[in-house]
Design a protein around this motif. Structure first.
Motif, PDB file in Angstrom:
ATOM      1  N   HIS A  58     -97.515  27.715  30.932  1.00 40.30           N
ATOM      2  CA  HIS A  58     -96.866  28.577  29.934  1.00 40.30           C
ATOM      3  C   HIS A  58     -96.743  29.967  30.561  1.00 40.30           C
ATOM      4  O   HIS A  58     -97.698  30.477  31.142  1.00 40.30           O
ATOM      5  CB  HIS A  58     -97.691  28.626  28.639  1.00 40.30           C
ATOM      6  CG  HIS A  58     -97.707  27.298  27.933  1.00 40.30           C
ATOM      7  ND1 HIS A  58     -98.860  26.704  27.471  1.00 40.30           N
ATOM      8  CD2 HIS A  58     -96.689  26.455  27.639  1.00 40.30           C
ATOM      9  CE1 HIS A  58     -98.544  25.547  26.901  1.00 40.30           C
ATOM     10  NE2 HIS A  58     -97.236  25.371  26.990  1.00 40.30           N
ATOM     11  N   GLU A  61     -99.209  33.537  30.010  1.00 45.12           N
ATOM     12  CA  GLU A  61    -100.664  33.373  30.132  1.00 45.12           C
ATOM     13  C   GLU A  61    -101.032  33.763  31.563  1.00 45.12           C
ATOM     14  O   GLU A  61    -100.542  33.151  32.500  1.00 45.12           O
ATOM     15  CB  GLU A  61    -101.034  31.915  29.819  1.00 45.12           C
ATOM     16  CG  GLU A  61    -100.512  31.504  28.438  1.00 45.12           C
ATOM     17  CD  GLU A  61    -100.723  30.037  28.105  1.00 45.12           C
ATOM     18  OE1 GLU A  61    -101.351  29.317  28.892  1.00 45.12           O
ATOM     19  OE2 GLU A  61    -100.260  29.626  27.019  1.00 45.12           O
ATOM     20  N   ARG A 100     -93.477  31.917  26.843  1.00 41.30           N
ATOM     21  CA  ARG A 100     -94.186  30.632  26.845  1.00 41.30           C
ATOM     22  C   ARG A 100     -93.282  29.535  27.394  1.00 41.30           C
ATOM     23  O   ARG A 100     -93.693  28.702  28.195  1.00 41.30           O
ATOM     24  CB  ARG A 100     -94.613  30.288  25.407  1.00 41.30           C
ATOM     25  CG  ARG A 100     -95.265  28.919  25.235  1.00 41.30           C
ATOM     26  CD  ARG A 100     -95.736  28.749  23.793  1.00 41.30           C
ATOM     27  NE  ARG A 100     -96.375  27.473  23.528  1.00 41.30           N
ATOM     28  CZ  ARG A 100     -97.654  27.191  23.818  1.00 41.30           C
ATOM     29  NH1 ARG A 100     -98.413  28.086  24.417  1.00 41.30           N
ATOM     30  NH2 ARG A 100     -98.163  26.018  23.510  1.00 41.30           N
ATOM     31  N   HIS A 144    -104.855  27.879  31.461  1.00 37.16           N
ATOM     32  CA  HIS A 144    -104.133  28.356  30.274  1.00 37.16           C
ATOM     33  C   HIS A 144    -104.894  29.508  29.651  1.00 37.16           C
ATOM     34  O   HIS A 144    -106.084  29.714  29.910  1.00 37.16           O
ATOM     35  CB  HIS A 144    -104.000  27.246  29.218  1.00 37.16           C
ATOM     36  CG  HIS A 144    -102.999  26.208  29.568  1.00 37.16           C
ATOM     37  ND1 HIS A 144    -101.749  26.137  29.002  1.00 37.16           N
ATOM     38  CD2 HIS A 144    -103.067  25.188  30.460  1.00 37.16           C
ATOM     39  CE1 HIS A 144    -101.089  25.111  29.521  1.00 37.16           C
ATOM     40  NE2 HIS A 144    -101.861  24.511  30.414  1.00 37.16           N
ATOM     41  N   SER A 145    -104.154  30.247  28.807  1.00 40.15           N
ATOM     42  CA  SER A 145    -104.742  31.234  27.910  1.00 40.15           C
ATOM     43  C   SER A 145    -103.968  31.132  26.603  1.00 40.15           C
ATOM     44  O   SER A 145    -103.168  30.216  26.438  1.00 40.15           O
ATOM     45  CB  SER A 145    -104.629  32.643  28.500  1.00 40.15           C
ATOM     46  OG  SER A 145    -105.491  32.769  29.598  1.00 40.15           O
ATOM     47  N   GLU A 209    -108.838  27.870  28.464  1.00 39.65           N
ATOM     48  CA  GLU A 209    -108.203  28.835  27.555  1.00 39.65           C
ATOM     49  C   GLU A 209    -109.029  30.106  27.714  1.00 39.65           C
ATOM     50  O   GLU A 209    -110.181  30.160  27.289  1.00 39.65           O
ATOM     51  CB  GLU A 209    -108.230  28.348  26.093  1.00 39.65           C
ATOM     52  CG  GLU A 209    -107.433  27.092  25.818  1.00 39.65           C
ATOM     53  CD  GLU A 209    -105.914  27.280  25.920  1.00 39.65           C
ATOM     54  OE1 GLU A 209    -105.445  28.413  26.160  1.00 39.65           O
ATOM     55  OE2 GLU A 209    -105.208  26.267  25.789  1.00 39.65           O
TER      56      GLU A 209
HETATM   57 CA    CA Z   1    -101.102  27.465  27.055  1.00 45.82          CA
END
Ligand code: CA
Length: 329
Positions: A58, A61, A100, A144-145, A209
């Motif tokens: 994404h 992030e 994103r 990811h974040s 995350e």
């Molecule tokens: Ca993500």
């Protein structure tokens, strides 16, 4: 099956450090015979396992891309035993647009697997990972974040899997990463995810995350830097022991871990990330901004747990996740 239009200009069998691109032909108004250039780095030294490290799945992030671009500058061939393949910005068009999803076709790469060689740019990227890169890997780490709309207490994640041995291997790699929290993650809908594609191939897969809000914070960048090296040490690709840190292990036993908004308006948080809450505790109130004098809607924890995720923007809509809880084990 149609051959992928993406051509890598690195040799996956060659020892040494290589910097190059995955070249995806893309004819557009701006460039008739142009290409999307997705940076890729390989560091290889002799026989050993392969780790595939990715960020920017994404595009909004950032801790993963930061740590991975750094790693491409830092790793020498002599540092590794085996092979490290680094793609810091999987969905490069999304990353450079700070979005994103892809600005080219609206594609959400992490809902596009297994992809298609004759689809849009996002489907073509997914297909290349599915058929060309994932098969090379033993260990897969995808950063990811929360992006612009979520924020998380930093965690590494692995999934419950049907294969108990594979699940145990993924959980061990997750704990080795060494984020402040380690979460056995329950997805709301795992179809089309890179995670699912990697796990279905039997890979040892870890995701993260780390933060969110469409930016990176210093603490989160440190988590990403330490985590990626720990992951490579755990795989035996980097020498030396894992830098062991205190990590709180959390489970997500059921859908009660998610609290979803049934209202629209101004969100007033009542608990911050990392807070320990009891079932019934208020997590947030949502104020109707169309009138004065109206009582807010109150959102409460549905189980005891730790607040590990939250809606980030100040306004919330119906159907948005307000809070994500993990349950200490
Ligand atoms: Ca993500």
């Amino acid at each position: 099956m149609t051959t992928s239009p993406i051509s890598p200009d690195i040799d996956f069998d060659a020892d040494g450090v290589q910097h190059g691109w995955l070249r995806l032909p893309h004819s557009s108004e701006r460039s008739a015979w142009g290409a999307i250039m997705i940076p890729i780095c390989q560091v290889k030294n002799g026989a050993g396992p392969t780790a595939l490290l990715t960020g920017g799945n994404h595009g909004d992030e950032y801790e993963g891309p930061i740590a991975l671009f750094e790693l491409t500058r830092a790793l020498a061939a002599a540092d590794v035993q085996g092979r490290v393949i680094i793609v810091p910005a999987m969905n490069h068009p999304a990353l450079v647009a700070a979005r994103r999803t892809s600005p080219l076709d609206g594609g959400n790469l992490n809902r596009s697997f297994p992809g298609a060689p004759d689809g849009g740019p996002t489907a073509k990227i997914a297909d290349f990972f599915q058929r060309a890169l994932l098969p090379l890997a033993d260990y897969v780490l995808d950063f990811h974040s929360g992006g612009k709309t979520l924020e998380f207490a930093p965690f590494a994640a692995a999934h419950r899997l049907d294969d108990a041995r594979q699940e145990a291997a993924c959980m061990a790699a997750m704990r080795a990463f060494g984020a402040p929290y380690s979460v056995a993650l329950r997805e709301l809908d795992a179809v089309g995810m890179y995670d699912t594609a990697a796990e279905a191939m039997g890979k040892i897969f870890v995701s993260t995350e780390i933060g969110g809000g469409g930016t990176a914070r210093a603490a989160g960048v440190r988590v990403a830097r330490r985590g990626v090296r720990n992951f490579l040490r755990h795989a035996g690709i980097l020498a030396g022991p894992v830098d062991v840190v205190d990590s709180v292990t959390l489970d997500m036993p059921d859908a009660d871990c998610y609290v979803t908004s049934l209202s629209a308006g101004l969100i007033a948080p009542a608990a911050d990330l990392g807070a320990t809450v009891k079932a019934g505790d208020v997590l947030a109130e949502v104020h109707d901004v169309r009138r004065t004098g109206a009582a807010p809607d109150v959102y409460r924890a549905r189980r005891d747990g730790v607040l590990i995720g939250r809606h980030f923007p100040g306004l919330v809509a119906m159907g948005d996740p307000i809070a994500v809880l993990g349950v200490p084990v």
